[in-house]
Write a protein that holds these residues in place. Structure first.
Motif, PDB file in Angstrom:
ATOM      1  N   LEU A  25       0.843  -1.179   0.000  1.00 33.05           N
ATOM      2  CA  LEU A  25       0.000   0.000   0.000  1.00 33.05           C
ATOM      3  C   LEU A  25       0.885   1.237   0.000  1.00 33.05           C
ATOM      4  O   LEU A  25       1.570   1.519   0.960  1.00 33.05           O
ATOM      5  CB  LEU A  25      -0.890  -0.028   1.249  1.00 33.05           C
ATOM      6  CG  LEU A  25      -1.946   1.086   1.332  1.00 33.05           C
ATOM      7  CD1 LEU A  25      -2.827   1.068   0.109  1.00 33.05           C
ATOM      8  CD2 LEU A  25      -2.792   0.902   2.577  1.00 33.05           C
ATOM      9  N   GLN A  38      -2.652   2.710  10.173  1.00 29.52           N
ATOM     10  CA  GLN A  38      -1.903   1.566  10.679  1.00 29.52           C
ATOM     11  C   GLN A  38      -1.744   0.555   9.558  1.00 29.52           C
ATOM     12  O   GLN A  38      -2.468   0.593   8.579  1.00 29.52           O
ATOM     13  CB  GLN A  38      -2.660   0.904  11.849  1.00 29.52           C
ATOM     14  CG  GLN A  38      -2.908   1.798  13.040  1.00 29.52           C
ATOM     15  CD  GLN A  38      -1.681   1.970  13.910  1.00 29.52           C
ATOM     16  OE1 GLN A  38      -0.605   1.460  13.613  1.00 29.52           O
ATOM     17  NE2 GLN A  38      -1.854   2.702  14.992  1.00 29.52           N
ATOM     18  N   THR A  71      -2.344  -3.163   9.074  1.00 26.61           N
ATOM     19  CA  THR A  71      -2.918  -4.281   9.808  1.00 26.61           C
ATOM     20  C   THR A  71      -2.116  -5.565   9.652  1.00 26.61           C
ATOM     21  O   THR A  71      -2.094  -6.390  10.543  1.00 26.61           O
ATOM     22  CB  THR A  71      -4.366  -4.546   9.385  1.00 26.61           C
ATOM     23  OG1 THR A  71      -4.445  -4.398   7.978  1.00 26.61           O
ATOM     24  CG2 THR A  71      -5.317  -3.583  10.047  1.00 26.61           C
ATOM     25  N   ASN A  72      -1.421  -5.722   8.536  1.00 24.85           N
ATOM     26  CA  ASN A  72      -0.641  -6.950   8.363  1.00 24.85           C
ATOM     27  C   ASN A  72       0.573  -7.022   9.259  1.00 24.85           C
ATOM     28  O   ASN A  72       1.085  -8.099   9.536  1.00 24.85           O
ATOM     29  CB  ASN A  72      -0.164  -7.064   6.901  1.00 24.85           C
ATOM     30  CG  ASN A  72      -1.201  -7.745   6.054  1.00 24.85           C
ATOM     31  OD1 ASN A  72      -2.267  -8.079   6.525  1.00 24.85           O
ATOM     32  ND2 ASN A  72      -0.886  -7.941   4.786  1.00 24.85           N
ATOM     33  N   ASP A  83       5.658  -5.849   4.607  1.00 30.61           N
ATOM     34  CA  ASP A  83       4.897  -5.501   5.810  1.00 30.61           C
ATOM     35  C   ASP A  83       5.766  -4.718   6.786  1.00 30.61           C
ATOM     36  O   ASP A  83       5.298  -3.820   7.485  1.00 30.61           O
ATOM     37  CB  ASP A  83       4.397  -6.759   6.506  1.00 30.61           C
ATOM     38  CG  ASP A  83       3.376  -7.490   5.671  1.00 30.61           C
ATOM     39  OD1 ASP A  83       3.337  -8.721   5.734  1.00 30.61           O
ATOM     40  OD2 ASP A  83       2.627  -6.812   4.948  1.00 30.61           O
ATOM     41  N   TYR A  84       7.039  -5.097   6.844  1.00 25.87           N
ATOM     42  CA  TYR A  84       7.975  -4.379   7.702  1.00 25.87           C
ATOM     43  C   TYR A  84       9.097  -3.875   6.814  1.00 25.87           C
ATOM     44  O   TYR A  84       9.523  -4.568   5.898  1.00 25.87           O
ATOM     45  CB  TYR A  84       8.577  -5.321   8.753  1.00 25.87           C
ATOM     46  CG  TYR A  84       7.568  -5.958   9.680  1.00 25.87           C
ATOM     47  CD1 TYR A  84       6.869  -7.094   9.288  1.00 25.87           C
ATOM     48  CD2 TYR A  84       7.325  -5.433  10.946  1.00 25.87           C
ATOM     49  CE1 TYR A  84       5.948  -7.679  10.132  1.00 25.87           C
ATOM     50  CE2 TYR A  84       6.416  -6.028  11.795  1.00 25.87           C
ATOM     51  CZ  TYR A  84       5.731  -7.138  11.381  1.00 25.87           C
ATOM     52  OH  TYR A  84       4.817  -7.728  12.228  1.00 25.87           O
TER      53      TYR A  84
END
Lengths: 543, 917
Positions: B209, B325, B327-328, B813-814
């Motif tokens: 995203l 935020q 969420t994953n 995700d990170y």
């Protein structure tokens, strides 16, 4: 003159130090109580020696509690089977290979969770031993009529925990006193402990009330006679497994030749199962009209639930972590919670339920989330980037990192009605956790009949027609399948597979381990660190 | 009970024996010289020369002068064997309490902090926040057995005595000290930037995203911290009395947003002589109020700031008016949302003491001492709904009261060349710990924070509680010191301590010690060697008991609330045993042997001091693992194991230049320390307790690390406390699809297994083998420059931060570290690949000061000093992570591992002013 007054002064001063030091150094706790204050009268005895044991049936931290928490009895019975899997999803759920180890049966002898489960089960047993001793001491000085039933209740709880121990670990030490020295803690054979459990339960049963303990009342969530009979039925059903002292030699006892003394009569294992099941029917349990009633937010009124873990978000510390563990992050967010996006159904489960075929079992939709998900208002759940969340049940594997459906693969746990007022991300919910229920009684009876050479159609099909599934002919294969369909996510799968001799077979993503055909993995290893501290314990074969 | 009655009688007899001595002796005049200054060593006042143990005294001139806000920083690097670890939770924030170790970790139950004594008031490290550094006159550090034996069990891990400045018998003086400083970050972790993030995701066809921004979250949570200190003191007096009153104020902001501390301290004391010289009365009081704004869960803060998607904005989402935020990414939250978490602490401390000294005879003194300390710490925390579903508030208060009373009788006598002094002591201490707390959740709005708990709907049973604990200590001691001709010194201590925490039959312990010294430089044959000013050899052996780390009430069979159960028709709280009890619990004993030598040459221009110590802790108090069954719980507090600590300390002080205009002082010390956990097995109640071979101390945290093989630092019998027990990685190996994984060696055959006892080996230790401290100061006329250097060697650090941030599996995700996409490691198995040497040399500070000449205004101003200090100049190290100064001394869950917790490196620039009127 000055010197003399000085001497007097000094002696006076020294005399101050002669007061009693013993009293000064005695401890007087105020935020804890001594035993004399905790077990002084009947009400306190009941509360602190009997009722307080029940705080251990549920739990909120890892490995504590029979159901509701992770890395404990439930996980060892679920993620080691073809019922559920915890796929490694990139950076999540690898956990040092713990979940992969469970699924592949490569858990190892130093596994922390297996050790913690052993210690949890024995903690409750030692606490039961202490309670029995406290009640016996009180009984020697008073003769209240309730005391024998208190003793019976604690003995039944202890027997239940030994049942979990032989189910998981096979050969375990039988400890019945809280002051047994370490060198006297030696292993007993599986059959010895099995016989002890059956005897204890049979002696305790007549002293307990017949009340349905899942309903509110003075026996709420307690072990009553129906709970004991359910356990006895389970024990008899698994007698072939529990009386087998050598489970890797390929020779198993035959249930028709194992006899139990039920109500004065010598019945074989299968007939014993039937007898206990009939008693439960006589107690007034039955199938609820709707499957969902048993797992509803306020399921205390169910006529089907037999033994439950009480849940109350404000008072009891018991948690139900499994739906939280299973849901996708955005799915939980739609309910106002967070979640961990983990546990999923396996491909075997999808096949058993007939998912994606025209004849999917009606219980699939009650137990699983698959495909597109809706929130409680009927809106579609979307991901952060706006696309629709769609669970992909067929795409599960042991490690799905870097696959397109890394986060969304797997059918997730439904089962329990979503409690919108739940706190701690849904873990503190009002729905009581179901441990034993009547549908199991019917399927146990059906299976016992078939194994004893009789027809079990009636019971099997009453369970099936409750949910509107088409009727089936009862064979061992259809019974095993029915147990998967009815008891998905309830923690029975491992025991069932072992009884049917199918625990060690290969299935999707799980090859059979070398040497596993002899069945050594049907029992967990005695934790190595426990064996180090007590060299009397011998490791289970194969480890 | 017979035992201590006998001891009491013996002490009374001893005292009476001295009293009956009818010898007419004139007290000897004891000359003083630099190496001979008058010191208070424990309860005895004597000369450094007459001391037969190792005592370090740091006076005001020797203290690290400027920009110190914590008294301990004043002596950092000055005392061999003393390690001061910034923050005992591994944090470097302004409010962090330092972890202090004198001669290593000697006990497993955390009773390892040295005893802190301020003007006779006993306390722990938290009491130091009440002392403004400028109020300190001197530190006396006791390390050897015979010296710490005077304090009995509380001094088992060493004693740091602080003497505050007292009044003077002169006209009133005023002094002001102030400073102003700025702290700013000069180095932080380098993570992948937003542009690079997009590039890599594009190359590898990974969707994420993209919110279109370019944010460096690590920078976003930083701030420039402003720090200021002010201190005013009034002091003066007359012949019979003297007083000193001071007030201090400290305000420090940290380098992370919302972190700050302010501290108001006050110190008052006065002395008055009554009836001529017969009674001396000293009264003192010091107190402080400290308010901290802390970082709540700094590991989560730094982990989130480093790995949050850099394309996210640095402001709230304009549509939803809340923080976005991911969420994953379940292990992190938006770091800017995390900055809204409140964690506030207010700590009030007050300590009063009174001392009456009766000069009964010339040689005989009686001291009556009493002190009362009251400490209240109030914690308030609020987690808003943006970071914690439904919000959560916590408020709790902890109170500690301590009452101490003691009676001391001392006798000093000189007979020609013989000098002896004797001391008898009786002491009682009572501490009371109480507290209460509550946690509330389900807030409809964040606007109340924690200030109105009724705004939260749910108060869970387990979130509220209160507690009470009151341990008692009683002690009796006799000490005898004999010196012949200032040359031969001999000291004997006999102390008996009783603690309420132990079993009925084991409350008392007897701890004797003995030491001797030979001042060779006083010998006739040495008097000709004018080169040698002082040469002294010392040796001693003693026992000390320890009980400070354990809780009370562990030897009694007690029940506590364990939950709410349905009982009858209502829900009631039930009680149960919540731990195994050990009614035979007794004292842990440390046997220490030490020897050393001091030498001073060339008119005290060259000072050399060497010490060797070897101590064995036996009957070690610890929560041992026991077998379940037959125990109900798997740990038992018992006295079973043993541990050895030994080391060598060498201190050197050189003054090559010393004249009116030029002075150069070089001080350096190096400590070599070894520690070995000898055994954790033994017998309890006739049964043998066998320890598990491997027990993990420190684990890694974060995504994918929960449980499983994330144990890094272990406690293994036969090894130093805190060793790295890891699988060996032979390097990186290609995984066939462009990525790399760690190639794990099969050390014991039979396939690769990461279990304890399988393919792991002992790869190094977490505690340094050698410590270095050095101070170089140079003065030219009125300007002086001083540099402080510290170092540690021989240990390793596990770079868990790099292990996590270099793993490309967590992307997108990170976020990952710069260089991670190029290396393309797709594995986060913990192996020795990221175990690095932790050797470092740190330039702690550099100070330039100018003593402004004030002769012209001597009537008004006695002295004026301006200074400029830079802290944390530079660190020289081979460690690839952010900073090698992680927790390498306290044995707890953060030992030896750099796991996403490190603060960014910051320097502080301070201007200071000190003026005496």
């Amino acid at each position: 003159m000055k010197r003399r007054s000085v001497y007097i002064l000094v002696c006076l001063v020294l005399s101050f130090t002669q007061f009693s030091c013993d009293d000064y150094l005695q401890e007087k706790p105020k935020d804890k109580l001594q035993y004399e204050d905790a077990y002084d009268n009947l009400a306190n005895l009941y509360l602190n020696a009997v009722a307080s044991l029940y705080t251990n049936i549920g739990g909120y931290s890892d490995s504590q509690g029979l159901q509701g928490t992770g890395r404990g009895v439930y996980d060892l019975n679920t993620f080691t089977t073809d019922e559920a899997i915890m796929p490694t999803r990139g950076g999540d759920w690898y956990d040092g290979g713990f979940w992969q180890g469970l699924y592949l049966h490569k858990w190892g002898v130093n596994n922390d969770a297996i050790q913690a489960t052993w210690e949890y089960l024995y903690k409750v047993i030692v606490l039961c031993n202490k309670s029995i001793e406290k009640i016996s001491e009180f009984k020697a000085l008073h003769n209240d009529t309730e005391l024998p039933s208190y003793l019976a209740e604690v003995r039944a709880m202890r027997a239940m925990y030994y049942y979990y121990l032989i189910d998981l670990f096979g050969r375990v030490p039988l400890v019945v006193s809280s002051s047994t020295p370490i060198n006297e803690v030696t292993q007993n054979s599986r059959k010895e402990v099995f016989e002890f459990i059956v005897k204890e339960l049979q002696e305790a049963a007549p002293l307990l009330s017949e009340t349905h303990s899942n309903k509110p009342g003075i026996y709420y969530a307690r072990i009553t006679r129906p709970v004991v009979y359910f356990l006895l039925a389970k024990l008899a059903l698994n007698a072939e497994v529990y009386t087998d002292n050598n489970w890797i030699d390929g020779v198993h006892p035959d249930g028709k030749n194992i006899y139990l003394n039920v109500g004065g009569k010598q019945l074989n294992a299968w007939k014993s199962v039937e007898a206990y099941c009939d008693s439960l029917t006589a107690f007034g349990y039955g199938l609820e009209n709707e499957y969902d009633t048993n797992f509803a937010v306020f399921n205390e009124s169910s006529v089907e639930n037999i033994f439950t873990i009480p849940m109350n978000k404000n008072l009891y510390t018991n948690q139900m972590q499994y739906p939280f563990r299973s849901r996708h992050y955005n799915h939980a967010k739609a309910y106002g919670f967070t979640s961990e996006n983990g546990s999923s159904a396996t491909i075997e489960v999808l096949r058993t339920f007939g998912y994606d075929t025209g004849e999917v079992d009606p219980r699939f939709d009650k137990c699983y989330f698959a495909g597109i998900v809706y929130d409680l208002k009927g809106n579609v759940v979307t991901l952060d980037n706006g696309t629709v969340l769609e669970y992909m049940p067929w795409d599960v594997a042991v490690d799905i990192s870097n696959t397109p459906y890394e986060k969304t693969a797997g059918a997730r746990m439904k089962k329990y009605e979503v409690d919108e007022t739940a706190t701690k991300d849904g873990k503190l919910m009002e729905n009581d956790i179901v441990l034993f229920r009547y549908a199991d009684v019917l399927l146990m009876k059906s299976e016992a009949k078939v194994r004893n050479g009789e027809d079990g159609d009636e019971e099997l099909n009453s369970v099936r027609s409750r949910v509107g599934a088409p009727l089936r002919k009862t064979t061992l294969t259809t019974i095993l399948a029915e147990r998967q369909l009815e008891f998905a996510w309830e923690g029975w799968r491992r025991q069932d597979l072992i009884r049917f001799g199918l625990f060690t077979r290969a299935y999707s993503n799980r090859p059979q381990l070398p040497g596993e055909e002899n069945g050594y993995t049907t029992v967990f290893p005695i934790p190595e660190r426990v064996r180090l501290m007590n060299p009397n314990l011998v490791q289970n074969p194969g480890y | 009970m017979k035992q201590h009655r006998v001891i009491r009688e013996r002490i009374s007899v001893l005292c009476l024996v001295f009293l009956s001595m009818q010898l007419d002796i004139i007290a000897q005049d004891i000359p003083s010289s630099p190496a001979d200054s008058l010191i208070t060593v424990g309860y005895a006042t004597g000369n450094k020369k007459n001391v037969s143990g190792s005592v370090d005294k740091i006076t005001e001139q020797e203290m690290n002068k400027d920009q110190i806000t914590n008294p301990l920083e004043a002596i950092r690097g000055r005392v061999p064997g003393l390690t001061i670890q910034k923050g005992n939770k591994g944090t470097n924030g302004p409010a962090a309490l330092d972890a202090v170790r004198l001669r290593g970790t000697t006990s497993l139950t955390s009773g390892n902090d040295p005893l802190i004594i301020v003007d006779g008031v006993f306390g722990d490290l938290s009491m130091l926040t009440s002392i403004y550094p400028t109020d300190i006159e001197s530190f006396t550090i006791l390390k050897d057995a015979s010296e710490t034996a005077q304090y009995g069990s509380r001094g088992a891990s060493g004693v740091i005595e602080i003497t505050t400045k007292k009044g003077i018998s002169d006209k009133t003086r005023v002094s002001y000290n102030g400073s102003f400083g700025i702290a700013s970050v000069y180095k932080s972790l380098k993570m992948v930037s937003a542009a690079e993030f997009r590039e890599i995701a594009g190359e590898r066809n990974i969707s994420f995203l993209d919110l279109g921004n370019n944010t460096n979250f690590l920078k976003e949570i930083e701030q420039t911290g402003i720090q200021q200190n002010h201190h005013v003191a009034f002091y003066g007096g007359s012949d019979a009395s003297s007083y000193r009153v001071s007030l201090g104020f400290m305000d420090r902001q940290g380098v992370i947003l919302n972190e700050d501390l302010n501290n108001l301290t006050s110190n008052m004391n006065m002395t008055q002589k009554v009836f001529g010289d017969f009674i001396k009365c000293e009264l003192g009081m010091f107190g402080s109020v400290q308010k901290n704004h802390n970082l709540f869960d700094y590991q989560k803060t730094f982990y989130s700031a480093a790995t949050f998607n850099p394309t996210y904005p640095d402001h709230k989402n304009t549509e939803t008016n809340s923080w976005d935020q991911i969420t994953n990414a379940s292990q992190i939250t938006n770091p800017l949302a995390w900055m809204e978490v409140k964690d506030h602490e207010v700590s009030s401390h007050i300590s009063t003491h009174a001392r009456l000294t009766f000069n009964l005879l010339d040689e005989l003194k009686l001291v009556m001492f009493g002190s009362y300390t009251n400490n209240i710490v109030e914690n308030s925390q609020y987690l808003p709904t943006s970071v914690w579903a439904h919000g959560q508030a916590y408020k709790g208060t902890r109170k500690m009261e301590s009452l101490l009373g003691s009676l001391i009788l001392t006798y000093k006598k000189s007979l020609g060349k013989n000098f002896f002094d004797a001391l008898a002591l009786a002491e009682f201490q009572e501490e009371t710990f109480t507290g209460y707390y509550t946690t509330v959740t389900n807030f409809g709005t964040d606007k109340f924070g924690y200030d109105n708990l009724q705004a939260g709907a749910i108060r869970l049973w387990e979130g509220t509680g209160s507690y009470y604990e009151q341990p008692h200590l009683a002690s009796f001691m006799g000490r005898f010191n004999y010196t012949y001709a200032d040359r031969y010194i001999f000291t004997v201590n006999a102390r008996a301590d009783g603690s309420s925490k132990f079993g009925v039959n084991n409350k008392w312990g007897f701890f004797p010690s003995v030491s001797a010294a030979w001042v060779v430089s006083e010998e006739e044959f040495m008097k000709q060697l004018t080169l040698v000013d002082n040469l002294k050899f010392r040796m001693g052996y003693g026992l000390a008991g320890n009980q400070s780390g354990i809780d009370s009430y562990t030897t009694l069979s007690l029940v506590k609330p364990n939950g709410v159960v349905p009982a009858g028709t209502s829900q009631v709280v039930s009680l149960a045993d919540l731990k195994n009890t050990n009614p035979d619990l007794k004292w842990e004993i440390k046997h220490t042997f030490n020897m050393g030598a001091d030498i001073a040459l060339f008119g005290n221009r060259l000072l050399l001091s060497a010490n060797y110590y070897n101590s064995k802790t036996s009957d070690m108090l610890y929560l041992y693992n026991v077998s379940v069954p037959p125990f109900a719980y798997n740990t038992l507090l018992a006295n079973i194991g043993s541990m050895r600590n030994s080391g060598t300390e060498i201190a050197l002080g050189i003054t090559p230049l010393k004249n009116k205009d030029l002075e150069l002082n070089i001080n350096a010390h190096i400590t070599f320390q070894q520690n070995k956990l000898l055994s954790l097995s033994g017998s309890y109640n006739g049964e043998s307790i066998l320890a598990p071979e491997f027990k993990s101390l420190t684990d890694l945290n974060g995504a994918g690390f929960h449980g499983g093989y994330n144990h890094i630092v272990y406690q293994i019998v036969g090894q130093p406390l805190g060793v790295f027990y890891l699988p060996h990685s032979k390097g990186l190996v290609s995984d066939g699809s462009g990525g790399y994984t760690y190639d794990i060696a099969d050390l014991n055959g039979g396939g690769v297994s990461l279990e304890d006892g399988e393919d792991r080996y002992i790869a190094g230790q977490a505690v340094p083998k050698a410590l270095l401290g050095s101070n170089i100061s140079f003065r030219y006329k009125m300007v002086d420059v001083s540099v402080q250097v510290n170092g540690a060697f021989g240990h390793k650090i596990y770079n868990g931060t790099s292990l996590t941030y270099m793993n490309m599996n967590i992307f997108p995700d990170y976020n990952v570290m710069k260089g991670a996409p190029e290396q393309n490691i797709k594995d986060q198995t913990a192996t020795d690949y990221w175990l690095e040497k932790g050797d470092y040399v740190n330039l702690d500070y550099l100070t330039v000061g100018w003593n402004v000449p004030v002769n012209s205004v001597k009537k008004y101003i006695q002295s004026l000093r301006l200074s400029f200090t830079v802290n944390n100049l530079a660190t020289i190290t081979g460690y690839s992570g952010l900073s090698p100064m992680v927790n390498s001394s306290s044995v707890n869950s953060t030992l030896g591992v750099d796991d996403k917790r490190s603060y960014p490196l910051a320097r502080t620039y301070t201007f200071g002013l000190s003026i005496n009127f």
